[in-house]
Write a protein that holds these residues in place. Structure first.
Motif: not given
Length: 189
Positions: A156-157, A162-169
């Motif tokens: 499970p994530l 989830a918080r770092q997803r935007a930065g990775r994108l």
């Protein structure tokens, strides 16, 4: 001759009730045997499902149980006619209670063989038994696949993912995608 069951008080509710319960147990064993054949056929041999083939498996299993019960009944009939007790029993004489016990066991096995034979000759009951076995097989196969797939799920994530997803994108768009565009332009020249 095989060994007789141990002597002692066996209390049957009735021969009919005992036969009914024995029939339920025997048909459950047949259903399980057919279910196992379906699973082996599908998974190991990759055979297409063939209801008539499994009906023959069911009839064969029932025939084995009929023969087994007829054999037991025959042994009990022989034991009732014996002038002395078999060596396994300490008393030289059966006595009325032992004779009644053997007679009841002989009747149960005789009637159970008759009931099993009737099921084996009843096409509708065989179809019902095979369909039940098929459903049990598919349920078991489905449960096995669910268990296997569940074990392969990723961990499970965590909340940070989830918080770092935007930065990775954003990194993907600015760095990786930009690099792919540059490579594409160089190849076109």
């Amino acid at each position: 001759m095989g060994k007789l069951p141990p002597s002692g008080p066996i209390r049957f509710l009735s021969v009919e009730r005992t036969v009914e319960e024995g029939l339920l147990i025997a048909l459950t064993a047949v259903r399980m045997a057919v279910k196992n054949q379906i699973i082996l056929g599908v998974l190991r041999n990759l055979d297409p499902y063939d209801a008539e083939n499994y009906a023959e498996v069911a009839r064969g299993q029932i025939a084995l149980l009929v023969a087994e019960n007829e054999g037991h009944a025959s042994r009990f009939r022989t034991a009732m006619r014996a002038p002395v007790a078999p060596p396994a029993l300490s008393e030289p004489d059966f006595g009325p209670a032992e004779a009644q016990r053997l007679e009841t066991l002989e009747q149960v096995h005789t009637h159970l063989a008759v009931a099993l034979r009737a099921v084996g000759e009843d096409d509708a009951r065989i179809v019902e038994l095979v369909e039940s076995a098929r459903q049990n097989a598919w349920d078991e196969i489905g449960d096995a696949w669910i268990t296997r797939l569940t074990a392969q799920l990723p961990e499970p994530l965590d909340a940070g993912y989830a918080r770092q997803r935007a930065g990775r994108l954003q990194e993907f768009v600015y760095i990786d995608l930009a690099g792919l565009v540059l490579d594409h332009e160089r190849r076109r020249r």
